[in-house]
Design an enzyme around this catalytic site. Structure first.
Site, short mmCIF file in Angstrom:
data_model
loop_
_atom_site.label_atom_id
_atom_site.label_comp_id
_atom_site.label_asym_id
_atom_site.label_seq_id
_atom_site.Cartn_x
_atom_site.Cartn_y
_atom_site.Cartn_z
N GLY A 195 48.21 38.80 40.28
CA GLY A 195 46.99 38.82 41.08
C GLY A 195 45.96 37.87 40.50
O GLY A 195 46.30 36.93 39.78
N CYS A 196 44.71 38.13 40.79
CA CYS A 196 43.63 37.28 40.29
C CYS A 196 43.68 37.22 38.78
O CYS A 196 43.72 38.23 38.09
CB CYS A 196 42.28 37.84 40.76
SG CYS A 196 40.88 36.92 40.10
N PHE A 197 43.69 36.02 38.23
CA PHE A 197 43.92 35.86 36.80
C PHE A 197 42.80 36.38 35.91
O PHE A 197 43.00 36.64 34.74
CB PHE A 197 44.32 34.45 36.42
CG PHE A 197 43.49 33.29 36.91
CD1 PHE A 197 42.14 33.37 37.20
CD2 PHE A 197 44.12 32.06 37.09
CE1 PHE A 197 41.41 32.27 37.64
CE2 PHE A 197 43.40 30.94 37.53
CZ PHE A 197 42.06 31.06 37.80
N TRP A 198 41.60 36.60 36.44
CA TRP A 198 40.49 37.03 35.60
C TRP A 198 40.73 38.42 35.00
O TRP A 198 40.57 38.63 33.82
CB TRP A 198 39.18 37.02 36.37
CG TRP A 198 38.76 35.67 36.85
CD1 TRP A 198 39.05 34.46 36.27
CD2 TRP A 198 37.98 35.37 38.00
NE1 TRP A 198 38.48 33.44 37.00
CE2 TRP A 198 37.82 33.97 38.07
CE3 TRP A 198 37.39 36.16 38.99
CZ2 TRP A 198 37.10 33.35 39.08
CZ3 TRP A 198 36.68 35.54 39.99
CH2 TRP A 198 36.53 34.15 40.03
N GLU A 203 48.39 32.02 40.28
CA GLU A 203 47.38 32.17 39.24
C GLU A 203 48.06 32.95 38.11
O GLU A 203 48.63 34.01 38.35
CB GLU A 203 46.17 32.96 39.75
CG GLU A 203 45.32 32.20 40.72
CD GLU A 203 43.99 32.88 41.01
OE1 GLU A 203 43.61 33.84 40.29
OE2 GLU A 203 43.31 32.44 41.95
#
Length: 153
Positions: free
Chosen positions: A9-12, A53
């Site tokens: 998912g979103c890498f953050w 990502e």
């Protein structure tokens, strides 16, 4: 030191989770698994590059094992949703494990099978397990993003 690379998912948020692990020496966020050279965030977001990502994790195998990193990977996202995590949709958010050698490949496949057999997931796990390719580092403002914003848990 060894490397591991995960897309979940979103890498953050993924990066923030791995940064807390004892034995993780460093992390960075970037892109892997596509066909477009030197992609930028907006290129990947536009879904034209094929990249995921990812978080690249440099770790000390004397302090944390690849198996332990895989356990974290399975626990921080839903590996049963294809090209999606929560509200984020697109192939850049796919669940993927990029391996660097035959041992990582075998360990990842065994781990996936173990997770699928557990009662934890009631759907098929769609996580890809593929060879690591060219890694493209995201720009500095994306590195440790949640820490910079004071939102890392």
């Amino acid at each position: 030191m060894d490397l591991a690379t995960f897309g979940a998912g979103c890498f953050w948020g993924v990066e923030a989770a791995f940064r807390k692990v004892k034995g993780v020496v460093s992390t960075s966020v970037g892109y892997m698994g596509g066909h477009f050279p030197n992609p930028l965030y907006l290129d990947v977001l536009s879904r034209i590059t094929g990249h995921a990502e990812v978080v690249q994790v440099e770790y000390d195998p004397q302090q944390v094992s690849y198996d332990e990193l895989l356990e974290i990977f399975w626990n921080i996202h839903d590996p049963t949703t294809l090209n999606r995590q929560g509200p984020d949709r697109g192939e850049q958010y796919r669940s993927v494990i990029f391996f660097y050698n035959a041992q990582q490949e075998e360990t990842a496949k065994h781990s996936k099978a173990k997770q699928q057999q557990s009662s934890r997931f009631d759907k098929d796990i769609v996580t890809e397990i593929v060879p690591a390719g060219e890694y493209y580092l995201a720009t500095p403002e994306h590195q440790q993003y949640l820490e910079k914003k004071g939102r890392a848990e």
